[in-house]
Design an enzyme around this catalytic site. Sequence first.
Site, PDB file in Angstrom:
ATOM      1  N   SER A  81       0.755  -1.080   0.130  1.00  0.00           N
ATOM      2  CA  SER A  81       0.144   0.150   0.012  1.00  0.00           C
ATOM      3  C   SER A  81       0.925   1.320   0.140  1.00  0.00           C
ATOM      4  O   SER A  81       1.695   1.376  -1.079  1.00  0.00           O
ATOM      5  CB  SER A  81      -1.024  -0.040   1.318  1.00  0.00           C
ATOM      6  N   HIS A 136      -2.503  -0.807  -3.401  1.00  0.00           N
ATOM      7  CA  HIS A 136      -3.447  -0.014  -3.252  1.00  0.00           C
ATOM      8  C   HIS A 136      -3.342   1.320  -4.171  1.00  0.00           C
ATOM      9  O   HIS A 136      -2.199   1.825  -4.076  1.00  0.00           O
ATOM     10  CB  HIS A 136      -3.736   0.385  -1.869  1.00  0.00           C
ATOM     11  N   ASP A 140      -4.908  -4.278   5.396  1.00  0.00           N
ATOM     12  CA  ASP A 140      -5.459  -5.484   4.322  1.00  0.00           C
ATOM     13  C   ASP A 140      -4.334  -6.287   4.190  1.00  0.00           C
ATOM     14  O   ASP A 140      -3.157  -5.987   4.425  1.00  0.00           O
ATOM     15  CB  ASP A 140      -5.740  -4.523   2.905  1.00  0.00           C
TER      16      ASP A 140
END
Lengths: 187, 285
Positions: free
Chosen positions: A12, A39, A132
């Site tokens: 991310s 992401h 996540d």
Amino acid sequence: MHNYKAIVIGVSAGGLHALGQILPKLPADFPLPVIIVQHISPQSDNFMIRHFNSISKLAVKEADEKEEIVPGTIYFAPPNYHLIVENDFTFSLSVDERVNFSRPSIDVLFETAAEAYAETLIGIILTGANNDGSRGLKRIKDFGGFTIVQNPATSEVSAMPEAAIKIAKVDKILDLDKIADFLMRLT
Amino acid sequence: MALPIKDELEIIKENENIEIELLLNAIFMKFGYDFRNYGKAHIKRRILHRKMVSGMNSISEMTHKMLYDPLFYQEILQDLSITVTEMFRDPSFYLSLRSEIAPLLKTYPFLKIWHAGCATGEEVYSMAILLKEEGLLKRTQIYATDFNQLALQKARAGIYPIDRIKEFTQNYQKSGGKSSFSDYYNARYDSVILNESLRENVVFADHNLVTDSVFGEMNMIICRNVMIYFDKELQNKVIKLFHDSLVPGGFLCLGSKESLRFAESSPRFESTFDKEKIYRKKFTV
């Protein structure tokens, strides 16, 4: 000796730099597909793909729906779609609800890849600001796959590696600059 | 001796896959909805999610409950039907429609447009706004179809949560919108209701792409992010259905990550605007 068939990477915040320390080091004859959820804003263009294509020895592309996963290729999940691995080693895309506030979500890729590849999968969590990927990494471990997390101390943002270490039984915690070499030894 | 965990998981995986096939067969036999040619990993994720949320012990238990409890069946049906959408989703698609396709549509005295798999209707209203601004709405009949009755009800009502309006407005502006987006709705409390005039020429109807047949003589078909859930075989079948439902020279619009690449009917379409996944049925076969 393990016969690994694929690598999945979840990353991310800080991903551009972190992936830049891994992908360009993989040699042209690297034998596995590398499947990545980074992401990214739903509106982003294909900058990541072009960037990594220009600095990597392997072909880098956005994953297409129904595409067959082939070795020696680096795939990115498209912005605003979940990336799913089917049991026949093809990709599916989905515009399902966000998971962990994310689409693409790392958990969605990891959980489905874990089912498809079981003990032949390597899962890696890199720098990031949320959690996540933790559940997905645990799933990879449950199926007998190999799990790697970037050392939180060398992560631009440590929350995601820390969350993964807390939830999944991690096989290796590695500094960023050691990950590519380690992958080459594993495969 | 206990089995290694890995093998236990293999057995669970095998059994789950059998149970899912049985559940999908039960849905088809009892209710006529056919999910058997949907992407397997996607279906499995949705079903396992429902199993967890409803606290069931197994997928077989879910099958049993579904057969005897209509409310539970509705929940499963909603799980298997993706209704996540937005107004002017992928603004560049609408920009292309406006600049490349609308001028061609203006040459027809009367237009028929089919939104296949319209879900909760956001993209239907987007199309109506675009047509209105291009002076085409009055001569257009829009058919908006879905198999999901609950989603169709929402589409008919045209009421959406107010917290989505910012995103819709940005999309509208990027799509080449010619007026102010707020002209098209009224805000009440935490919702907006879209202007009734936008749905004057829209018929919302129950239609199932998997099991129902041709919808005739369309000038344009919009089916975005529906077929990504289908396997290749079902995609082929539905694309043929679309081909048969279009007039020669009619347009087929797919989602931004969909294509006719694997479709058997693909040589029967021109891919002039394929950057935005707009295909045109050839005039000659």
